[in-house]
Design a protein around this motif. Structure first.
Motif, PDB file in Angstrom:
ATOM      1  N   PHE A   1      92.238 106.374  62.578  1.00  0.00           N
ATOM      2  CA  PHE A   1      91.355 107.007  63.628  1.00  0.00           C
ATOM      3  C   PHE A   1      91.899 108.421  63.350  1.00  0.00           C
ATOM      4  CE2 PHE A   1      91.851 103.310  66.023  1.00  0.00           C
ATOM      5  CZ  PHE A   1      90.396 103.170  66.245  1.00  0.00           C
ATOM      6  N   ILE A   2      93.167 108.682  63.004  1.00  0.00           N
ATOM      7  CA  ILE A   2      93.711 110.353  62.987  1.00  0.00           C
ATOM      8  C   ILE A   2      93.552 110.855  61.608  1.00  0.00           C
ATOM      9  CG2 ILE A   2      95.326 111.723  63.547  1.00  0.00           C
ATOM     10  CD1 ILE A   2      96.833 109.729  65.271  1.00  0.00           C
ATOM     11  N   GLU A   3      93.887 110.375  60.681  1.00  0.00           N
ATOM     12  CA  GLU A   3      93.879 111.067  59.396  1.00  0.00           C
ATOM     13  C   GLU A   3      92.686 111.624  58.850  1.00  0.00           C
ATOM     14  OE1 GLU A   3      96.813 111.675  57.798  1.00  0.00           O
ATOM     15  OE2 GLU A   3      95.850 112.704  55.874  1.00  0.00           O
ATOM     16  N   PRO A   4      91.222 111.062  59.104  1.00  0.00           N
ATOM     17  CA  PRO A   4      90.103 111.193  58.658  1.00  0.00           C
ATOM     18  C   PRO A   4      89.659 112.537  59.417  1.00  0.00           C
ATOM     19  CG  PRO A   4      89.885 108.922  59.316  1.00  0.00           C
ATOM     20  CD  PRO A   4      91.415 109.314  59.735  1.00  0.00           C
ATOM     21  N   LEU A   5      90.437 112.874  60.663  1.00  0.00           N
ATOM     22  CA  LEU A   5      89.782 114.008  61.341  1.00  0.00           C
ATOM     23  C   LEU A   5      90.674 115.126  61.515  1.00  0.00           C
ATOM     24  CD1 LEU A   5      88.076 112.591  64.856  1.00  0.00           C
ATOM     25  CD2 LEU A   5      87.162 113.896  62.946  1.00  0.00           C
TER      26      LEU A   5
ATOM     27  N   ASN B   1      88.933 123.785  65.047  1.00  0.00           N
ATOM     28  CA  ASN B   1      89.579 123.870  66.399  1.00  0.00           C
ATOM     29  C   ASN B   1      88.926 123.048  67.302  1.00  0.00           C
ATOM     30  OD1 ASN B   1      91.432 125.386  68.062  1.00  0.00           O
ATOM     31  ND2 ASN B   1      90.174 127.040  68.436  1.00  0.00           N
ATOM     32  N   ARG B   2      88.610 121.747  66.894  1.00  0.00           N
ATOM     33  CA  ARG B   2      88.014 120.892  67.807  1.00  0.00           C
ATOM     34  C   ARG B   2      88.900 119.951  68.564  1.00  0.00           C
ATOM     35  NH1 ARG B   2      85.038 115.529  65.627  1.00  0.00           N
ATOM     36  NH2 ARG B   2      83.596 116.719  64.236  1.00  0.00           N
ATOM     37  N   TYR B   3      88.693 119.919  69.806  1.00  0.00           N
ATOM     38  CA  TYR B   3      89.207 118.828  70.714  1.00  0.00           C
ATOM     39  C   TYR B   3      89.034 117.703  70.632  1.00  0.00           C
ATOM     40  CZ  TYR B   3      91.631 116.978  74.839  1.00  0.00           C
ATOM     41  OH  TYR B   3      92.670 116.305  75.750  1.00  0.00           O
TER      42      TYR B   3
ATOM     43  N   TYR C   1     100.471 112.339  61.299  1.00  0.00           N
ATOM     44  CA  TYR C   1      99.134 112.290  61.121  1.00  0.00           C
ATOM     45  C   TYR C   1      98.246 113.695  61.445  1.00  0.00           C
ATOM     46  CZ  TYR C   1      99.904 107.676  59.562  1.00  0.00           C
ATOM     47  OH  TYR C   1     100.547 106.400  59.017  1.00  0.00           O
ATOM     48  N   SER C   2      98.794 114.012  62.629  1.00  0.00           N
ATOM     49  CA  SER C   2      98.304 115.245  63.115  1.00  0.00           C
ATOM     50  C   SER C   2      99.050 116.014  64.185  1.00  0.00           C
ATOM     51  CB  SER C   2      96.956 115.087  63.615  1.00  0.00           C
ATOM     52  OG  SER C   2      96.260 116.108  64.626  1.00  0.00           O
ATOM     53  N   GLY C   3      99.730 116.924  64.030  1.00  0.00           N
ATOM     54  CA  GLY C   3     100.394 117.765  65.019  1.00  0.00           C
ATOM     55  C   GLY C   3      99.835 117.932  66.338  1.00  0.00           C
ATOM     56  N   SER C   4      98.545 118.340  66.234  1.00  0.00           N
ATOM     57  CA  SER C   4      97.481 118.492  67.279  1.00  0.00           C
ATOM     58  C   SER C   4      97.462 117.255  68.216  1.00  0.00           C
ATOM     59  CB  SER C   4      96.076 118.956  67.003  1.00  0.00           C
ATOM     60  OG  SER C   4      96.245 120.103  66.119  1.00  0.00           O
ATOM     61  N   ILE C   5      97.415 116.007  67.685  1.00  0.00           N
ATOM     62  CA  ILE C   5      97.099 114.698  68.392  1.00  0.00           C
ATOM     63  C   ILE C   5      98.522 114.406  69.113  1.00  0.00           C
ATOM     64  CG2 ILE C   5      96.913 112.307  67.998  1.00  0.00           C
ATOM     65  CD1 ILE C   5      94.118 113.582  67.672  1.00  0.00           C
ATOM     66  N   ALA C   6      99.564 114.597  68.303  1.00  0.00           N
ATOM     67  CA  ALA C   6     100.690 114.427  68.932  1.00  0.00           C
ATOM     68  C   ALA C   6     101.137 115.457  70.125  1.00  0.00           C
ATOM     69  CB  ALA C   6     101.937 114.730  67.927  1.00  0.00           C
TER      70      ALA C   6
END
Ligand SMILES: Cc1cc2nc3c(=O)[nH]c(=O)nc-3n(C[C@H](O)[C@H](O)[C@H](O)COP(=O)(O)OP(=O)(O)OC[C@H]3O[C@@H](n4cnc5c(N)ncnc54)[C@H](O)[C@@H]3O)c2cc1C
Length: 390
Positions: free
Chosen positions: A24-28, A36-38, A80-85
């Protein structure tokens, strides 16, 4: 969702998160940063898996994990993503934890499950244009009139502020001279009286960082979650958890950077050898790995300490010590990893370039490095070194 009691169970949760991250995360992750997409779709998916509020009991749609396992969730997401974390850190460890620990039955039954599932979004609104480190000086003001409160003020740098349905809002109810003693906590639902505007930030993009302006917002008395004085105390208690949780992000970000550097150095040739064959590089990687493992151990120890009710007075200290060590260490590791990637590390194509921008926030958000040192030195001076180290 998961009950983690042994190392093998922790391995299972890591594996589940790795599958989740790849799928789910790596592709996005690059799109979230560049546009800058939520990532609302991932937020809902994390809610389904129990990763959005990992430490909240399952009956409220959380993951049912203890705090140590919960910070491992953040560590893995950050790879995978700092933003998701960061979204999980704010939604799960600042918002959901506050609602669970201090909320009324009504809040727990009706709002907490929606926060934990990602159906609604929450923000932790403490910082203001006047003051971040000196949070006891905030100026947002709540005035009582009958059974309503009228709130006016400006909050800034608020993560998820652009998309929040609810704000955990700290406001004072009297003179600024009283400092923390008259700061209360309100749970305020998004309304027309609240205007938000985006703030462009260098890292953790797509997390909806915003300025939030409250213009004579009328809220009923049920919105008061904690009375004057108690509100500030709750902010500090929750930030202790936050400081350990955000340090876990540092561990994940640093590990991913080191892994990227290692893979590159193993394949890249210079002077007729792969670069990893040079002993200087091996020693540097050894030192960086040592710092990574030290950070990880500190984060886990802090999470375990916070879970123990009988050591309450040690919590602010261990939380500050953890962030004081892990934040600058993670910044250092990521910087070194970027350098080891040579020109590629500096390219916008490099994952480490993104992480380098993300990780810097760890030295600012939820208390700067200086604020952590202020907390530590206050404990050392107040309690006496002898007592602390006995
Ligand atoms: C991307 C991002 C997301 C954020 N998300 C949130 C959020 O969701 N909710 C929220 O409430 N806040 C949030 N913040 C705000 C963050 O918590 C503050 O930026 C932080 O606490 C520092 O406050 P400040 O920016 O006002 O800096 P200041 O307090 O003005 O500090 C400026 C500098 O002075 C130093 N300093 C201050 N006092 C002292 C002292 N006594 N001794 C030595 N040095 C000192 C500081 O360490 C810092 O280096 C976010 C910030 C960013 C950048």
């Amino acid at each position: 969702m998961f009950k983690i009691n042994s190392y093998s169970e922790i391995d299972i949760i890591r594996k589940t998160l790795q599958d989740f991250g790849e799928r789910f995360i790596e592709p996005l992750s690059s799109i979230i940063d560049k546009e800058n997409r939520y990532p609302r779709e991932i937020v809902r998916e994390m809610g389904r898996y129990g990763f959005l509020a990992p430490t909240i009991p399952e009956e409220y749609n959380g993951g049912g994990l203890d705090l140590k396992s919960g910070v491992i969730v953040l560590e893995e997401l950050a790879k995978y993503s700092g933003s998701i974390a960061l979204i999980s850190e704010v939604q799960g460890f600042l918002i959901a934890e506050t609602l669970y620990r201090y909320g009324s039955r009504d809040i727990k039954e009706n709002i907490l499950p929606k926060i934990a599932s990602g159906e609604v979004i929450g923000s932790f609104a403490l910082s203001e244009p006047c003051c971040g480190s000196d949070a006891a000086a905030i100026e947002t003001y709540a005035e009582r009139s009958g059974d309503h409160w009228f709130i006016n003020g400006v909050k800034t740098w608020i993560t998820q502020g652009l998309y929040a349905d609810y704000y955990l809002l700290f406001a004072r109810v009297g003179s600024k001279k009283e400092r923390h003693k008259n700061i209360a906590l309100f749970l305020v639902k998004k309304d027309e009286c609240i205007k938000t505007s985006p703030i462009e930030v260098m890292g953790f993009r797509g997390t909806g960082t915003a300025e939030v302006v409250l213009n004579n917002c009328s809220v009923d008395s049920d919105s008061l979650m904690a009375p004057p004085g108690e509100g500030f105390k709750i902010a500090m208690e929750v930030l202790n958890i936050g400081r350990v949780a955000i340090s876990a992000l540092g561990v994940g970000l640093a590990e991913r950077s080191l892994a990227e550097a290692y893979r590159f150095l193993r394949d890249r040739k210079a002077f007729d050898k792969t670069i990893i064959e040079f002993q200087y590089i091996q020693f540097l990687l050894s030192d960086l790995y040592t710092l990574l493992e030290t950070s990880r151990a500190l984060v886990y120890k802090a999470a375990e300490t916070i879970s123990k009710e009988d050591v309450k007075e040690k919590i602010p200290l261990i939380a500050a010590v953890t962030k004081n060590f892990v934040a600058p260490t993670a910044v250092y590791i990521v910087g070194e990893a970027l350098r080891l990637l040579g020109g590629y590390g500096y390219s916008k194509e490099s994952v480490v370039e993104r992480i380098y921008r993300d990780v810097k926030l760890l030295e600012i958000g939820e208390g700067t490095n200086e604020v952590q040192k202020m907390v530590i030195s206050k404990h050392l001076l107040n309690k006496g070194l002898q007592k602390i180290f006995s």
